[in-house]
Design a protein around this motif. Sequence first.
Motif, PDB file in Angstrom:
ATOM      1  N   CYS A  72       1.387  -1.180   0.494  1.00 48.60           N
ATOM      2  CA  CYS A  72       0.088  -0.252   0.147  1.00 48.60           C
ATOM      3  C   CYS A  72       1.648   1.426  -0.330  1.00 48.60           C
ATOM      4  O   CYS A  72       0.802   2.030  -0.700  1.00 48.60           O
ATOM      5  N   LYS A  73       2.126   1.188   0.831  1.00 45.27           N
ATOM      6  CA  LYS A  73       2.831   2.014   1.010  1.00 45.27           C
ATOM      7  C   LYS A  73       3.266   2.524  -0.239  1.00 45.27           C
ATOM      8  O   LYS A  73       3.766   3.602  -0.528  1.00 45.27           O
ATOM      9  N   LEU A  74       4.096   1.544  -1.581  1.00 48.81           N
ATOM     10  CA  LEU A  74       4.479   1.603  -2.387  1.00 48.81           C
ATOM     11  C   LEU A  74       3.646   2.226  -3.898  1.00 48.81           C
ATOM     12  O   LEU A  74       3.440   2.832  -5.416  1.00 48.81           O
ATOM     13  N   CYS A  75       2.139   1.626  -3.786  1.00 52.66           N
ATOM     14  CA  CYS A  75       1.062   1.838  -4.935  1.00 52.66           C
ATOM     15  C   CYS A  75      -0.077   3.208  -4.280  1.00 52.66           C
ATOM     16  O   CYS A  75      -0.700   3.012  -5.727  1.00 52.66           O
ATOM     17  N   ARG A  76      -0.420   3.224  -3.515  1.00 52.21           N
ATOM     18  CA  ARG A  76      -0.652   4.730  -3.355  1.00 52.21           C
ATOM     19  C   ARG A  76      -0.501   5.730  -2.894  1.00 52.21           C
ATOM     20  O   ARG A  76       1.303   5.360  -2.267  1.00 52.21           O
ATOM     21  N   GLU A  77      -1.553   6.885  -3.738  1.00 48.34           N
ATOM     22  CA  GLU A  77      -0.636   8.440  -3.268  1.00 48.34           C
ATOM     23  C   GLU A  77      -1.138   8.217  -1.665  1.00 48.34           C
ATOM     24  O   GLU A  77      -0.602   8.724  -0.848  1.00 48.34           O
ATOM     25  N   GLU A  78      -2.217   8.380  -1.043  1.00 50.41           N
ATOM     26  CA  GLU A  78      -2.742   8.239   0.326  1.00 50.41           C
ATOM     27  C   GLU A  78      -2.949   6.336   0.812  1.00 50.41           C
ATOM     28  O   GLU A  78      -3.112   5.916   0.462  1.00 50.41           O
ATOM     29  N   VAL A  79      -2.374   6.286   1.839  1.00 54.52           N
ATOM     30  CA  VAL A  79      -2.024   5.048   2.972  1.00 54.52           C
ATOM     31  C   VAL A  79      -3.171   5.346   4.339  1.00 54.52           C
ATOM     32  O   VAL A  79      -2.907   6.408   4.717  1.00 54.52           O
TER      33      VAL A  79
END
Length: 142
Positions: free
Chosen positions: A103-110
Amino acid sequence: MNFTKAQAEAFVRILLQTSVPLSNNEPGADFGFSPVWEMFMRRSQPPISIEDYVVRLVFHLKLDESILQKILAYKNRLAELAGCVVDKDHAHRFLIASVTIACKLCREEVYSLSYISKVGGVGVKELQSLEFGLCQLLDWRI
């Protein structure tokens, strides 16, 4: 993402497939032992099945297919780099750590670690340790 129990079962079947087939006669047949990997061993029987855990993570963390694919990529890389195999004893803790990293790598908002840890049923410090440990095992190739 609308994720059914049947989809979760299919995902878990793939997740638990051994990536590095080893027989007892092959060199390296004791693959899977690592002091860092041992932190992923369940402490007791989780109150939720792996399939239900996947459904829970997908629902509450709004996971999409790219995150699920990343988790499977981590599983395969873990086997290649560290010789660790995701099994029923390691699956829950591996999943929450890999979801957090993906999620940290693939999303702008986590989501916050506090929220992720509540969804995953672990403490924040424990989640941080699992996340760091998985990054180490993956040789920081995330």
